[in-house]
Write a protein that holds these residues in place. Structure first.
Motif, PDB file in Angstrom:
ATOM      1  N   ILE A 106       1.068  -1.257   0.422  1.00 43.37           N
ATOM      2  CA  ILE A 106      -0.200  -0.278   0.423  1.00 43.37           C
ATOM      3  C   ILE A 106       0.912   1.466   0.085  1.00 43.37           C
ATOM      4  CG2 ILE A 106      -1.885   1.136   0.743  1.00 43.37           C
ATOM      5  CD1 ILE A 106      -2.831  -0.809   2.422  1.00 43.37           C
ATOM      6  N   ALA A 165       0.989   5.318   0.570  1.00 39.54           N
ATOM      7  CA  ALA A 165      -0.327   5.851   0.835  1.00 39.54           C
ATOM      8  C   ALA A 165       0.568   7.354   0.476  1.00 39.54           C
ATOM      9  CB  ALA A 165      -1.006   5.462   2.055  1.00 39.54           C
ATOM     10  N   ASP A 169       1.258  11.451  -1.543  1.00 40.66           N
ATOM     11  CA  ASP A 169       1.167  12.489  -2.682  1.00 40.66           C
ATOM     12  C   ASP A 169       1.798  12.930  -3.249  1.00 40.66           C
ATOM     13  OD1 ASP A 169      -1.423  12.129  -0.695  1.00 40.66           O
ATOM     14  OD2 ASP A 169      -0.900  13.577   0.714  1.00 40.66           O
ATOM     15  N   ILE A 200      -1.778  -0.837  -3.918  1.00 43.35           N
ATOM     16  CA  ILE A 200      -2.429  -0.106  -4.581  1.00 43.35           C
ATOM     17  C   ILE A 200      -2.622   1.141  -3.993  1.00 43.35           C
ATOM     18  CG2 ILE A 200      -4.550   0.309  -3.298  1.00 43.35           C
ATOM     19  CD1 ILE A 200      -5.083  -2.434  -3.140  1.00 43.35           C
ATOM     20  N   GLN A 201      -2.106   2.017  -4.646  1.00 47.62           N
ATOM     21  CA  GLN A 201      -1.649   3.514  -4.882  1.00 47.62           C
ATOM     22  C   GLN A 201      -2.273   4.793  -4.590  1.00 47.62           C
ATOM     23  OE1 GLN A 201       1.202   4.814  -6.706  1.00 47.62           O
ATOM     24  NE2 GLN A 201       1.485   7.145  -6.063  1.00 47.62           N
ATOM     25  N   VAL A 202      -3.323   5.193  -3.510  1.00 44.94           N
ATOM     26  CA  VAL A 202      -3.987   6.303  -2.658  1.00 44.94           C
ATOM     27  C   VAL A 202      -3.628   7.405  -2.171  1.00 44.94           C
ATOM     28  CG1 VAL A 202      -5.683   4.175  -2.467  1.00 44.94           C
ATOM     29  CG2 VAL A 202      -3.825   5.546  -0.245  1.00 44.94           C
ATOM     30  N   ILE A 255      -6.986   9.472   1.720  1.00 44.32           N
ATOM     31  CA  ILE A 255      -8.044   8.097   1.892  1.00 44.32           C
ATOM     32  C   ILE A 255      -7.176   7.053   3.200  1.00 44.32           C
ATOM     33  CG2 ILE A 255      -8.340   5.929   0.688  1.00 44.32           C
ATOM     34  CD1 ILE A 255      -8.989   8.383  -0.675  1.00 44.32           C
ATOM     35  N   LEU A 262      -9.762   0.830   3.148  1.00 39.45           N
ATOM     36  CA  LEU A 262      -8.038   0.672   2.038  1.00 39.45           C
ATOM     37  C   LEU A 262      -7.621  -0.619   2.592  1.00 39.45           C
ATOM     38  CD1 LEU A 262      -6.369   1.900   0.241  1.00 39.45           C
ATOM     39  CD2 LEU A 262      -5.600   2.540   2.030  1.00 39.45           C
ATOM     40  N   LYS A 288      -9.649  -3.518   1.196  1.00 41.85           N
ATOM     41  CA  LYS A 288     -10.472  -3.384  -0.805  1.00 41.85           C
ATOM     42  C   LYS A 288      -8.207  -4.269  -0.938  1.00 41.85           C
ATOM     43  CE  LYS A 288      -9.370  -2.052  -5.053  1.00 41.85           C
ATOM     44  NZ  LYS A 288     -10.476  -2.031  -6.505  1.00 41.85           N
TER      45      LYS A 288
END
Length: 105
Positions: free
Chosen positions: A60, A62, A64, A79-81, A85, A93, A96
């Motif tokens: 994951i 997370a 910016d 998974i990139q958020v 999020i 998350l 997911k």
């Protein structure tokens, strides 16, 4: 399930560490092993080991901003958020991440 990841926000202070805490708490609550590396203004903390990355079922990110060492995760499910999020919906998350791992088995 083993989850590793990186948290990094634009300023590298608050959201980086809040995202780390929220993700780790949500992951543990769901019964997973989870380790989140932070890349903030004071540098990299809780640096992931090659073994942790190799054993991970999912990554994951997370973030910016561009994270350093992204190539370490080559060939892994990612998974990139945005950090927002991870801060606002960490349980979703993690859910997911569980779905992605189940789909790819």
């Amino acid at each position: 399930m083993k989850i590793v990841g990186v948290a990094a926000c634009t300023v590298g202070i608050a959201h980086t560490y809040i995202a780390q805490e929220k993700l780790e708490n949500a992951g543990k609550k769901a019964g997973h092993e989870i380790s989140i590396e932070t890349q903030g203004t004071i540098g990299t903390e809780n640096k992931l080991t090659p073994q942790q990355i190799q054993e991970a079922d999912i990554i994951i990110l997370a973030a910016d901003v561009k994270i350093s060492g992204r190539d370490r995760f080559e060939g892994k499910r990612i998974i990139q958020v945005a950090t927002e999020i991870a801060v606002k919906s960490p349980n979703k998350l993690i859910e997911k991440a569980e779905e992605v791992v189940k789909q790819k088995q």
